[in-house]
Write a protein that holds these residues in place. Sequence first.
Motif, short mmCIF file in Angstrom:
data_model
loop_
_atom_site.label_atom_id
_atom_site.label_comp_id
_atom_site.label_asym_id
_atom_site.label_seq_id
_atom_site.Cartn_x
_atom_site.Cartn_y
_atom_site.Cartn_z
N VAL A 1 0.84 -1.20 0.00
CA VAL A 1 0.00 0.00 0.00
C VAL A 1 0.87 1.24 0.00
N VAL A 2 1.94 1.22 0.77
CA VAL A 2 2.86 2.36 0.82
C VAL A 2 3.56 2.53 -0.52
N ASP A 3 4.00 1.42 -1.12
CA ASP A 3 4.66 1.48 -2.42
C ASP A 3 3.72 2.03 -3.49
N ALA A 4 2.45 1.63 -3.43
CA ALA A 4 1.48 2.13 -4.40
C ALA A 4 1.29 3.64 -4.25
N ALA A 5 1.25 4.12 -3.01
CA ALA A 5 1.11 5.56 -2.78
C ALA A 5 2.32 6.31 -3.30
N ARG A 6 3.51 5.74 -3.12
CA ARG A 6 4.72 6.37 -3.64
C ARG A 6 4.68 6.43 -5.17
N ALA A 7 4.23 5.33 -5.78
CA ALA A 7 4.17 5.28 -7.24
C ALA A 7 3.22 6.33 -7.81
N MET A 8 2.19 6.68 -7.03
CA MET A 8 1.23 7.69 -7.48
C MET A 8 1.68 9.11 -7.16
N GLY A 9 2.88 9.23 -6.60
CA GLY A 9 3.44 10.55 -6.36
C GLY A 9 3.10 11.17 -5.03
N ALA A 10 2.61 10.38 -4.09
CA ALA A 10 2.27 10.93 -2.78
C ALA A 10 3.54 11.31 -2.03
N SER A 11 3.47 12.42 -1.31
CA SER A 11 4.62 12.86 -0.52
C SER A 11 4.73 12.03 0.74
N ARG A 12 5.85 12.19 1.43
CA ARG A 12 6.05 11.44 2.67
C ARG A 12 5.01 11.83 3.73
N VAL A 13 4.67 13.09 3.78
CA VAL A 13 3.66 13.54 4.74
C VAL A 13 2.31 12.93 4.41
N GLN A 14 1.96 12.91 3.13
CA GLN A 14 0.69 12.31 2.71
C GLN A 14 0.65 10.82 3.00
N ILE A 15 1.76 10.13 2.79
CA ILE A 15 1.82 8.70 3.06
C ILE A 15 1.65 8.44 4.56
N ALA A 16 2.32 9.27 5.37
CA ALA A 16 2.24 9.08 6.82
C ALA A 16 0.82 9.29 7.33
N TRP A 17 0.17 10.38 6.89
CA TRP A 17 -1.13 10.74 7.44
C TRP A 17 -2.29 10.02 6.76
#
Length: 218
Positions: free
Chosen positions: A120-136
């Motif tokens: 799920v985290v990798d998918a969020a990164r692939a979609m360009g989510a920032s670290r703050v967005q991934i955390a929250w």
Amino acid sequence: MTWDEIWSLLRQGTVETLQMTVWATAITAVLGALLGLALVVTDRRGLAPVPAVHHLLGLVVNVGRSIPFIILLVALLPFTRALVGTTIGTTAAIVPLAISAIPFYARLVETSLREVDPGVVDAARAMGASRVQIAWKVLLREARPGLLAGLTVTFVALIGYSAMAGAIGGGGLGDIAIRYGYQRFENTVMIAVVAVIVVLVQVVQLLGDRLVRRLSHR
């Protein structure tokens, strides 16, 4: 003592106990979650690896968890007086209750966040989510059932801790048990206090479990 007097004491003690534990749990939910998130994020495999900060935070959490509550209660008296202006009563008891629970809950938060599927985290990164967005929006959101289950455990623990706060005039059911049940040898009061605490724990655990199941099914 008559039963009318006992019921009056129990009502007052229950209200004071709930005031202490609810406020302490609310503070713990915020600060403990932030501390647990920081532990995960700064880990060497985290979103923003800073090993030195991670080890420092881990040390703080471990030290906080290793101090027995009754010792922490006494050690924090000067800080409590400086913060709230008194060392007795329910307001004063909230301070050591929250401070003792924050590192405890932080470890539960850390465990819950580490159980989030890395995919799920990798998918969020692939979609360009920032670290703050991934955390929250990813980590905290995906870990909600575990976070709530941990908060329920913390709430139950705080009910027990609040009883110990009665030893130094913190009010609540613990204060009633000490002043009437122990010092005045009123066994009926002692048994009644224990019964009320058991009921409180059962109710909190039941509500927490139901909320966790609802979140898990979404």
